[in-house]
Every structure is written in C-alpha cells, then in structure tokens.
Write a protein that holds these residues in place. Structure first.
Motif, PDB file in Angstrom:
ATOM      1  N   HIS A   6     -28.264  11.637  40.020  1.00  0.00           N
ATOM      2  CA  HIS A   6     -27.479  11.200  38.857  1.00  0.00           C
ATOM      3  C   HIS A   6     -27.797  11.982  37.577  1.00  0.00           C
ATOM      4  O   HIS A   6     -27.876  11.433  36.483  1.00  0.00           O
ATOM      5  CB  HIS A   6     -27.606   9.681  38.616  1.00  0.00           C
ATOM      6  CG  HIS A   6     -28.998   9.154  38.500  1.00  0.00           C
ATOM      7  ND1 HIS A   6     -29.704   8.726  39.578  1.00  0.00           N
ATOM      8  CD2 HIS A   6     -29.797   8.962  37.428  1.00  0.00           C
ATOM      9  CE1 HIS A   6     -30.882   8.301  39.188  1.00  0.00           C
ATOM     10  NE2 HIS A   6     -30.966   8.432  37.897  1.00  0.00           N
ATOM     11  N   ALA A  49     -27.989   9.127  29.693  1.00  0.00           N
ATOM     12  CA  ALA A  49     -28.542   8.275  30.750  1.00  0.00           C
ATOM     13  C   ALA A  49     -27.423   7.650  31.560  1.00  0.00           C
ATOM     14  O   ALA A  49     -26.435   7.147  31.009  1.00  0.00           O
ATOM     15  CB  ALA A  49     -29.424   7.192  30.135  1.00  0.00           C
ATOM     16  N   PHE A  50     -27.581   7.673  32.898  1.00  0.00           N
ATOM     17  CA  PHE A  50     -26.597   7.089  33.801  1.00  0.00           C
ATOM     18  C   PHE A  50     -27.298   6.151  34.769  1.00  0.00           C
ATOM     19  O   PHE A  50     -28.467   6.350  35.122  1.00  0.00           O
ATOM     20  CB  PHE A  50     -25.870   8.183  34.594  1.00  0.00           C
ATOM     21  CG  PHE A  50     -24.737   8.808  33.862  1.00  0.00           C
ATOM     22  CD1 PHE A  50     -23.445   8.378  34.057  1.00  0.00           C
ATOM     23  CD2 PHE A  50     -24.959   9.821  32.942  1.00  0.00           C
ATOM     24  CE1 PHE A  50     -22.386   8.947  33.380  1.00  0.00           C
ATOM     25  CE2 PHE A  50     -23.919  10.399  32.260  1.00  0.00           C
ATOM     26  CZ  PHE A  50     -22.617   9.962  32.481  1.00  0.00           C
ATOM     27  N   GLU A  51     -26.572   5.142  35.204  1.00  0.00           N
ATOM     28  CA  GLU A  51     -27.085   4.288  36.253  1.00  0.00           C
ATOM     29  C   GLU A  51     -27.229   5.089  37.542  1.00  0.00           C
ATOM     30  O   GLU A  51     -26.650   6.155  37.692  1.00  0.00           O
ATOM     31  CB  GLU A  51     -26.141   3.111  36.476  1.00  0.00           C
ATOM     32  CG  GLU A  51     -24.737   3.535  36.868  1.00  0.00           C
ATOM     33  CD  GLU A  51     -23.750   2.387  36.833  1.00  0.00           C
ATOM     34  OE1 GLU A  51     -23.546   1.785  37.890  1.00  0.00           O
ATOM     35  OE2 GLU A  51     -23.210   2.114  35.743  1.00  0.00           O
ATOM     36  N   ALA A  52     -28.019   4.585  38.437  1.00  0.00           N
ATOM     37  CA  ALA A  52     -28.334   5.337  39.651  1.00  0.00           C
ATOM     38  C   ALA A  52     -27.082   5.638  40.466  1.00  0.00           C
ATOM     39  O   ALA A  52     -26.365   4.733  40.892  1.00  0.00           O
ATOM     40  CB  ALA A  52     -29.335   4.563  40.493  1.00  0.00           C
ATOM     41  N   VAL A  53     -26.795   6.896  40.640  1.00  0.00           N
ATOM     42  CA  VAL A  53     -25.738   7.393  41.517  1.00  0.00           C
ATOM     43  C   VAL A  53     -26.360   8.520  42.318  1.00  0.00           C
ATOM     44  O   VAL A  53     -27.051   9.384  41.759  1.00  0.00           O
ATOM     45  CB  VAL A  53     -24.522   7.910  40.719  1.00  0.00           C
ATOM     46  CG1 VAL A  53     -23.532   8.589  41.641  1.00  0.00           C
ATOM     47  CG2 VAL A  53     -23.857   6.769  39.970  1.00  0.00           C
ATOM     48  N   LYS A 104     -17.569   6.112  42.281  1.00  0.00           N
ATOM     49  CA  LYS A 104     -17.666   5.492  40.961  1.00  0.00           C
ATOM     50  C   LYS A 104     -17.295   6.528  39.901  1.00  0.00           C
ATOM     51  O   LYS A 104     -17.810   7.655  39.893  1.00  0.00           O
ATOM     52  CB  LYS A 104     -19.063   4.958  40.717  1.00  0.00           C
ATOM     53  CG  LYS A 104     -19.134   4.002  39.528  1.00  0.00           C
ATOM     54  CD  LYS A 104     -20.432   3.221  39.525  1.00  0.00           C
ATOM     55  CE  LYS A 104     -20.422   2.125  38.466  1.00  0.00           C
ATOM     56  NZ  LYS A 104     -21.651   1.321  38.487  1.00  0.00           N
ATOM     57  N   PHE A 155     -16.919   7.755  35.949  1.00  0.00           N
ATOM     58  CA  PHE A 155     -17.463   7.604  34.606  1.00  0.00           C
ATOM     59  C   PHE A 155     -16.599   8.420  33.653  1.00  0.00           C
ATOM     60  O   PHE A 155     -16.292   9.583  33.924  1.00  0.00           O
ATOM     61  CB  PHE A 155     -18.909   8.094  34.536  1.00  0.00           C
ATOM     62  CG  PHE A 155     -19.862   7.306  35.405  1.00  0.00           C
ATOM     63  CD1 PHE A 155     -20.632   6.300  34.855  1.00  0.00           C
ATOM     64  CD2 PHE A 155     -19.962   7.571  36.765  1.00  0.00           C
ATOM     65  CE1 PHE A 155     -21.509   5.570  35.653  1.00  0.00           C
ATOM     66  CE2 PHE A 155     -20.834   6.850  37.562  1.00  0.00           C
ATOM     67  CZ  PHE A 155     -21.606   5.844  37.004  1.00  0.00           C
ATOM     68  N   THR A 161     -18.130   4.960  29.896  1.00  0.00           N
ATOM     69  CA  THR A 161     -17.793   3.713  30.581  1.00  0.00           C
ATOM     70  C   THR A 161     -17.581   4.030  32.056  1.00  0.00           C
ATOM     71  O   THR A 161     -17.275   5.169  32.420  1.00  0.00           O
ATOM     72  CB  THR A 161     -16.504   3.082  30.010  1.00  0.00           C
ATOM     73  OG1 THR A 161     -15.424   4.014  30.140  1.00  0.00           O
ATOM     74  CG2 THR A 161     -16.691   2.706  28.545  1.00  0.00           C
ATOM     75  N   SER A 162     -17.770   3.033  32.907  1.00  0.00           N
ATOM     76  CA  SER A 162     -17.651   3.284  34.346  1.00  0.00           C
ATOM     77  C   SER A 162     -16.640   2.334  34.969  1.00  0.00           C
ATOM     78  O   SER A 162     -16.329   1.274  34.421  1.00  0.00           O
ATOM     79  CB  SER A 162     -19.015   3.100  35.026  1.00  0.00           C
ATOM     80  OG  SER A 162     -19.463   1.765  34.902  1.00  0.00           O
ATOM     81  N   ARG A 185     -15.393   0.871  39.011  1.00  0.00           N
ATOM     82  CA  ARG A 185     -15.581   0.806  40.450  1.00  0.00           C
ATOM     83  C   ARG A 185     -14.250   0.676  41.190  1.00  0.00           C
ATOM     84  O   ARG A 185     -14.235   0.392  42.395  1.00  0.00           O
ATOM     85  CB  ARG A 185     -16.489  -0.385  40.796  1.00  0.00           C
ATOM     86  CG  ARG A 185     -17.934  -0.202  40.388  1.00  0.00           C
ATOM     87  CD  ARG A 185     -18.788  -1.365  40.894  1.00  0.00           C
ATOM     88  NE  ARG A 185     -18.662  -1.546  42.341  1.00  0.00           N
ATOM     89  CZ  ARG A 185     -19.385  -0.889  43.240  1.00  0.00           C
ATOM     90  NH1 ARG A 185     -20.280   0.011  42.845  1.00  0.00           N
ATOM     91  NH2 ARG A 185     -19.228  -1.117  44.531  1.00  0.00           N
TER      92      ARG A 185
END
Length: 612
Positions: A99, A115-119, A141, A143, A153-154, A156
């Motif tokens: 990520h 910073a990104f959430e875990a991908v 996902k 972004f 913003t993300s 799903r």
C-alpha cells in the motif's frame, strides 16, 4: 543518491535485431509501467524481482538516451512499484506493493507519501485532471483524491461487485474511457464497468471462463481490447455489450496491451516460466496477429507496451533479474522512428457581428503547426456544429463561443491537436429612451418629448412614436410635441432604428396623466354627487351644490313630503362640472322638502328642512 544511467554507457545487453533494440537499464529490478509525456520526458515504475528486494522510479528527459534512478521512498525501503502516471513533467503518482503511494509535484525531486489503509498492492494509478487522481488496489478498492493527492476517500463499490464473481476476483488494470466511464479487469475473468465515476459497477459477461485479465486499452468509449493469461484476448466495439475472441497464442500470458487506433495494436507477455518474451502485433483491428521478432532469447516478460505510432514502439520487461527496454524506431525523430507533428491552431479570436442576425466568417489558421522530421499531410478543424479542413480554413460562425480543435496528421500517420477559442459577440443594438417636458396636467395638455436614445454599433436613423398606445405611429420626428385633448392616462412608446436595421422599443406605461377640466376652467369632478344644502335647516333660502362627472341633460326638482312638485330649479343640458345655485322658499310654509337631482341613469335626493 541519484543514479544516472547512460544507455550508451550501460548497454550490458544491446542487440539490434529486426529493428528492435534490447537495453538493460537496471540489473536487479523489473520495469513495470511507463508514463510518457510529449517532450521526451518519461517515468518508469520499478518493481522487484523474485527474491530480490528492489523498487523505485526511473526518469528520462531525452527520449530515453539516458535514465536517472530517482531518490524516493520506494527506493529506500525498497518496495516494488507497479504503476505510474504523470499529469505533466512535474505532477505524478507512483504506486505499488505494501500500500505504498508516492506523489511528486516537482518532477521527482521530492515525494509525499500519504497514509493509506492496508491494501496488498496498488496496480492502477491515473490522473483525470490536475486535481483529480485515482489509485486502485488489487482487491478493487478505489481511492480518489480531488485535491491532487492531499486528501483521499475510498469506495468498496467495485470490491462488492467483484465478490459476486468469486472471493478472489480483483483488479489488475483499469481503463478510464472518460471522467465517468471506467472499466476494470482482473482475476477470475472479472470485467466490470461503471458509468458514474465508480458509484456503481456492472459485471460484463465475456465467455472465456476465468482467466486473469492483466491488460486493457481503448481507443474510445466503444472500442476496447483486453488480454490476459492462457492467450485470452477480447475485443468489443459496443462498449462491452458484446465481446469477440481474438486469436493470438493460447500458450502466452499477456500482461500488456496498447490499442493505438482502429487498425494497430500490440500485446506483450511471455510464453511461460523460463520462456522468451513475446510481442504480438495486429494491423487489421485484431482480425489477425503476428509475432514481432524481438531480440529476447532467454526468460523474459514484456510488462508494458507504448506505441508512439505503428512503427515506433517502446516496451518494458525483465529477464528476472534485469529490467529491459525493447525499442522499435526512434521516438525522438533521430532514427528510424517518427517525431509526431506539433499542432498550432493560432491565437484566440473575438469578433462583433456587423448587423442583427448575421454570422461572421472566421479564418482558421494552422500555419504555425510543424513537423520536425516529415511533413503534415492534413489539417482537420472541428467544433460543435461544424468542421473544416486545410491549413487555412474559412467558416461562418453564429453568435456564441466555440472551442475549435485542430488535428494535424503527418506523413507517418502521427497526430497532434491544439485548440483555439472563437468568440462571436452579439450585435450591439441601440438603446431607446426618452423624457417628457411634463407628465401630468389638465386637458388639453401639450407635451414636448426629448429623445434620449443611444446608438450601438451604428447610427440611429429612424424614430417612431406612439402616444396613446394604440399601435399606430403618431410621429416620426426625433423630438416631437403632442397635445393630449382628452382626459385619461396614456402609455407612450418610442421605437428607434439604426443604420444596420436593428430596432428596439421602449414603452413607459401610464406615463402621461391628463385631468378633465370644466368649461369655466375648473377641475371637473370625477363622480355624480348632490351635496347637502347649506344652511339646513334654512329660512328662507339655502344653497344647493352638485357635481356632474359627465355632460348631459340634468334636472334638479324640489318636492314636498307628499311627492308634490314644488319647483324645478334646473332642466336642460349641462357640461361636466360642479354647480351651485340658491333655492328661495319665501312663500312656502315650514316643513320638510326633498331635492332630487337626475341625469341619465343617475339620480340622488337630499332632505331639506324649512324652519320659519
């Protein structure tokens, strides 16, 4: 530390073979994806080889003659990069494994790492504008940043749709057909399309089962090609409603695709582990494909292809290890390739129409266009509602603002475009206005009018006055006088006409107020009235006053309480006005008497008391 890699000095492998050259650029990395700009600048995302940690970004500013390996977080970690896209020479995004997302705003001199959430991995990155940028993880996902990568913003939505196919379905490539229409391809044969910028997605059936689709490219919203494992290759000409299967090589794993135009495309990949890399080419829109004779003879994968034109191509790959560039022709124009032309549509132009309802003939000038290594063979102009051709083209434009696009094509079928803004302003018509010497008074009322109109694009030559709002012309002089003989309220209109034939009218409603006047010059009453006599009671005489709003036959009669007529004071025609007369009752007894006033349909009475 920047590592400057001169291709001429670092040709660990440089083989000229059937017009293709193979050049090793990084000995331990994998060349994953390239972003090419128009001025010879390009950036490459460097991935890692099996069991060899590596990552980073390569940059060239001289059409690939030399490359610089940039200082960046991915090179320091190291982390393999998978995707790169630059909006211009300065603004770019590079994404990859673990990520990692890197943003540069100065051509790679410095980097930001939001910073990104875990991908697991970001396989797709794309600028839609100088402020809107998208990156997509392998799970699907999405972004999105609307402020050039500062905030994200993300969604799903794509993940949720892909999960309906298989829990392991995902996204390995995405084509952005326009700002709202995107197509995702990936594992388990997944093809998904959105027409609302990722808010909702639809799975497109394709008939090939569950290959891994690794590449997609399109020439417009309807015409795409898709390639993947097991030689899978699809084409649609109706925006994904239907797919046809193209025949390439069923043993190939195709990872890259460039769909150049209606006829030309290339697909690259390998023939399996330990096998040479392959590039297949079509010149008939995918009906038939032939294998290009590239120089790789060892284990290789062609991971990216970019076609400048049908005979000038750059491809990226690796020999595991060893990042390679395969090149056909010379994109700089210095060799067997073609340097694209440069379109110049000229300066923006603004015009005023010379008369109402007319158009303006505009000369479009593309003579500033150039081609450094050939000649321009066609100049095509297009705008909403029209088109033209030729280096200099003349066309009529109505009132409005037009973006005119010039497309130039050179003798090697390379093209370039440039826009010019044509603005046609509406005709500047005159403005009508006037004043009056007086706007109210007693009849007959003489009024002098003064023209206050202002000319527009041409001189005013005609005036038409309507003083009583009946639609007929009462005067055609510029500053007339007019006598209003009758009482009433009048609207006045002035129409002016200029030399070009434009006319404009102004109407001032209820502009002139004329009051009625009696024959002796007094102001006439507005109602029919009989006033109380004065004095009342009276002895022996009293005054009677009455008002006539209209001229006519009038009777004023005195009656006793029994209805007997005592005296007829007035009998005959009278003009409208106010009247007063004296009634004398010298020889009459005390009592109650009635005065009755009548005229036409009107009649009024008043009680009078005689007290002696």
């Amino acid at each position: 530390m920047l590592k400057r890699i001169g291709v001429s000095a670092l040709l660990l492998i440089s083989i000229v073979f059937a017009q293709w050259t193979e050049t090793e650029i990084v000995p331990d990395g994998r060349l994953q994806e390239i972003s090419i700009l128009d001025d010879g600048t390009a950036y490459i995302a460097i991935g890692n080889q099996t069991d060899i940690p590596y990552g980073g970004v390569l940059k060239t500013t001289d059409w690939g003659t030399s490359w610089t390996e940039l200082d960046c977080p991915a090179a320091t970690t190291p982390t393999g990069m998978l995707s790169v896209d630059f909006w211009d020479v300065n603004l770019g995004i590079v994404t990859g494994k673990d990520h990692v997302v890197m943003i540069t705003r100065d051509g790679g001199a410095t980097w930001e790492t939001p910073a990104f959430e875990a991908v697991n991995s970001f396989w797709v990155s794309k600028w839609l504008s100088a402020t809107t940028v998208i990156t997509v993880g392998d799970s699907g996902k999405v972004f999105i940043s609307e402020d050039a990568g500062v905030n994200w913003t993300s969604s799903r939505a794509l993940v949720n749709v892909l999960q309906t196919i298989h829990s392991k379905a995902g996204c390995y490539d995405m084509e952005f057909l326009d700002d709202n229409t995107w197509v995702s391809v990936g594992k388990k044969g997944a093809i998904a399309k959105t027409t609302d910028a990722g808010a909702t997605w639809t799975i497109l059936p394709q008939g090939l089962g569950t290959p891994v689709f690794l590449g997609i490219d399109a020439i417009d919203v309807d015409n795409w090609m898709i390639v993947g494992t097991n030689g899978s290759a699809l084409k649609t000409t109706d925006g994904g409603a239907n797919f046809t299967t193209m025949t390439l090589n069923s043993a190939a794993r195709f990872e890259s695709l460039d769909y150049l135009d209606a006829n030309n495309a290339m697909a690259g990949g390998n023939l399996g582990s330990g096998s040479p890399g392959v590039i297949y080419q079509t010149t008939d829109g995918g009906a038939t494909w032939t294998e290009a004779d590239i120089p790789s003879t060892t284990s290789c994968t062609v991971r990216e292809i970019h076609m400048y034109d049908a005979t000038t191509v750059i491809a990226l790959g690796d020999l595991n290890p060893g990042g390679r560039i395969y090149q056909l022709g010379d994109p700089s124009g210095g060799g067997g390739g073609n340097n694209a032309p440069v379109a110049n549509a000229g300066a923006d132009q603004t015009f005023d129409v010379a008369a109402p309802n007319q158009s303006v003939f505009v000369t479009l000038d593309g003579s500033g266009s150039s081609d450094s290594d050939g000649s321009i063979v066609s100049y095509d102009w297009a705008w909403e509602g029209g088109s033209a051709s030729g280096v200099s083209a003349s066309s009529a434009f109505e009132v409005g603002t037009y973006t005119v696009t010039l497309t130039v094509t050179d003798d090697s079928s390379a093209t370039d475009t440039d826009d010019v803004i044509i603005t046609i302003n509406p005709y500047n018509a005159p403005t009508a206005d006037f004043s009056a010497s007086v706007t109210e008074g007693l009849a007959p009322l003489e009024v002098s009018f003064t023209d206050l109109s202002t000319a527009g694009a041409s001189s005013i030559i005609g005036w038409s006055w309507d003083f009583n709002n009946d639609g007929t012309e009462d005067s055609d002089v510029q500053n007339p006088s007019y006598t209003f003989s009758e009482a009433g309220t009048y609207s006045v209109s002035l129409t002016v006409r200029d030399l070009a034939g434009a006319s404009v009218t102004v109407t001032k409603a209820d502009y002139i107020l004329v009051s009625p006047v009696s024959i002796d010059g007094r102001l006439s009453p507005q109602t029919f009235a009989l006033h109380t006599n004065y004095p009342n009671p009276f002895n022996p005489s009293t005054q009677l006053s009455y008002d006539l709003a209209e001229s006519g036959v009038v009777e004023l009669t005195i009656y006793d309480v029994n209805g007997n007529e005592i005296s007829k004071l007035v009998q005959g025609y009278q003009t409208a006005g106010s009247y007063t007369l004296t009634f004398s009752a010298t020889n009459m007894p005390s009592g109650i008497y009635v005065a009755r006033l009548s005229s036409g349909m009107h009649s009024l009475t008043r009680k009078m008391i005689l007290m002696k």
